[in-house]
Write an enzyme that holds these catalytic residues in place. Structure first.
Site, PDB file in Angstrom:
ATOM      1  N   ASP A 171       4.879   0.480  12.061  1.00 54.30           N
ATOM      2  CA  ASP A 171       3.668  -0.176  11.547  1.00 54.30           C
ATOM      3  C   ASP A 171       3.559  -1.631  11.992  1.00 54.30           C
ATOM      4  OD1 ASP A 171       3.745   1.538   8.324  1.00 54.30           O
ATOM      5  OD2 ASP A 171       3.206   2.179  10.342  1.00 54.30           O
ATOM      6  N   ARG A 209       0.688  14.235  13.460  1.00 60.39           N
ATOM      7  CA  ARG A 209       1.114  14.046  12.065  1.00 60.39           C
ATOM      8  C   ARG A 209       1.116  15.353  11.268  1.00 60.39           C
ATOM      9  NH1 ARG A 209      -1.177   8.519   9.734  1.00 60.39           N
ATOM     10  NH2 ARG A 209       0.683   8.693   8.462  1.00 60.39           N
ATOM     11  N   LYS A 243       0.856  -1.208   0.000  1.00 61.94           N
ATOM     12  CA  LYS A 243       0.000   0.000   0.000  1.00 61.94           C
ATOM     13  C   LYS A 243       0.882   1.244   0.000  1.00 61.94           C
ATOM     14  CE  LYS A 243      -1.546   1.543   4.122  1.00 61.94           C
ATOM     15  NZ  LYS A 243      -1.190   2.922   4.480  1.00 61.94           N
ATOM     16  N   ASN A 244       1.926   1.235   0.839  1.00 57.81           N
ATOM     17  CA  ASN A 244       2.730   2.453   1.009  1.00 57.81           C
ATOM     18  C   ASN A 244       3.715   2.686  -0.132  1.00 57.81           C
ATOM     19  OD1 ASN A 244       1.276   2.898   3.276  1.00 57.81           O
ATOM     20  ND2 ASN A 244       2.886   2.312   4.706  1.00 57.81           N
TER      21      ASN A 244
END
Ligand code: EPZ
Length: 424
Positions: free
Chosen positions: A307, A123, A24-25
């Site tokens: 993660d 963030r 995904k990243n």
């Protein structure tokens, strides 16, 4: 909203084989990079996860046409039709910020909603903004939006105050079309950054230092189309490795890249799991009946990934002793712990540390997930908790895991998805 139901037990043993999806990243910045050219970008090994469809919705608003067939995607923006990434989309997915750099570089104007906070912390995006200003962008923050303009970006030497994956990606993409040379220092070393740089080079970008902390980019007038393979998802693979370690499992993980997981594999081996490399893209994991406690501190790649922190905490609840897990990347990434406590885990949080006491036998309960990796940790806990575990709001899980319940079911997990009746 869909739910996931698991009828776990303490003696579950997962067996068989699982195929890891694309990262995904890695695919999100690759899709954003298609803004840099009017030609077609073809991506292979694309994970069909919710975040991919979210960024494609944004790209369509900006003027993109795209076509998906199985796990291949082609996307093309012949002309930027619109330059705004709305709050609704950015709120749904913070990675929408990755269109800022390419939009500015190709189109000279970008209006992107400020991402605001999320479940894992504040963030901010100050490093993205300062970097783009150094390349010559004029940026105003007003009404919750980033209003950015740049007739033509120009190369500059920029050192990031701290490692930022998205910041590195935004700046590399912007610099690819800037006038002159840009030198980026203190870049993130995550494999997804290198995968993006390799795509940009295929598009005609001039980039040296791929995979290094200092990246040099010589801007070019324009970039062309390319075909590119998305790297395997190291966090999905890590999540399945933990599932194997937790359940005394014995199964293989294929289509992955073991050398992207050195630190995770090292920690899992220390905890007692056997992890064998069958070839360059396949591992076998064999769980151990005794799980050894250990302290882990998250850090930027190649350190232990933030993660994987939530997933590892679940493993340490089954270890015979105390473990201290320190989260150094995000300021509030322990939301999963409250839910794990409801399953019977013994974890105390002191600032950036979670003190985990094991071994605690978990029991199933109804839970709710509020972020992607927290959801994954609840699934892992549910596998080894006795009785029924329900995980509500699994769209968080669907953001980053492709068919996780089908993959786990094929390994023998007693897991099913309960479709939301309203959706039918
Ligand atoms: C990427 O997020 C990943 N997301 C995250 O994965 C991952 O946890 C993170 O990198 C790890 O660093 C994607 O790639 C789409 P950062 P990103 O910029 O780029 C601070 C998942 O579960 N920071 O590397 O947003 C920031 O607050 C997700 O798949 C600033 O202070 O993360 C954080 O503390 C979650 N100012 C640290 O740096 C900035 O301008 C690392 O953030 C930017 C970041």
């Amino acid at each position: 909203m869909d739910k996931i139901r698991i009828l776990g037990n303490h003696d579950l043993q997962l067996k068989g084989k699982v195929k890891i999806s694309g990262a995904k990243n890695a695919v999100l910045p690759a899709i954003a990079a298609s803004l840099l050219t009017r030609e077609k970008i073809r991506l292979k090994n694309v994970p069909l996860v919710k975040d991919v469809f979210t960024i494609l919705t944004l790209m369509k608003e900006l003027g993109a046409e795209y076509h998906i067939k199985k796990n291949s995607l082609s996307v093309q923006i012949k002309k930027i039709r619109f330059e705004e990434a709305s709050y609704e989309l950015v709120r749904a997915m913070r990675a929408s910020i990755l269109v800022l750099g390419p939009l500015l570089a190709r189109h000279g104007k970008a209006v992107v909603a400020l991402p605001g906070g999320c479940a894992i912390g504040s963030r901010p995006i100050d490093l993205h903004i300062h970097g783009l200003e150094k390349l010559g962008a004029l940026i105003n923050l007003e009404h919750g939006y980033i209003q950015a303009e740049a007739r033509r970006l120009h190369g500059k030497e920029i050192e990031f105050d701290k490692k930022t994956v998205g910041g590195t990606e935004n700046l590399v993409m912007a610099a690819s079309l800037a006038q002159g040379e840009t030198i980026l220092k203190n870049c993130s070393l995550e494999p997804e950054v290198a995968n993006l740089c390799e795509l940009l080079v295929k598009m005609g970008a001039k980039i040296d230092g791929i995979g290094q902390e200092t990246i040099q980019i010589k801007g070019v007038e324009e970039l062309g189309g390319a075909t590119h393979e998305i790297i395997p998802d190291r966090i999905e693979a890590g999540t399945f490795l933990v599932a194997g370690a937790l359940t005394r499992g014995n199964f293989t993980l294929s289509h992955m890249q073991p050398d992207h997981l050195d630190t995770v594999i090292e920690k899992l081996r220390y905890s007692g799991a056997k992890i064998e490399r069958l070839n360059n893209h396949t591992l076998r994991v064999i769980g151990s009946p005794q799980i050894r406690p250990q302290d882990v501190t998250t850090s930027p790649y190649p350190g232990f990934p933030t993660d994987m922190q939530a997933q590892f905490i679940v493993l340490m609840t089954q270890a015979g002793g105390r473990s201290i897990i320190t989260e150094t990347i995000f300021d509030r990434r322990f939301s999963h712990i409250n839910e794990l406590l409801r399953l019977g885990a013994s974890v105390e949080v002191f600032g950036d540390k979670a003190i985990v006491k094991g071994k605690t036998l978990l029991s199933g309960a109804e839970t709710i997930a509020i972020d992607l990796r927290a959801s994954a940790s609840l699934v892992l806990a549910g596998l080894i908790a006795s009785g029924e575990t329900i995980i509500n709001e699994v769209e968080h899980l669907d953001r980053g895991y492709e068919k996780i319940e089908e993959k786990l079911k094929s390994l023998g997990a007693p897991i099913q998805r309960i479709k939301d009746e309203e959706k039918g």
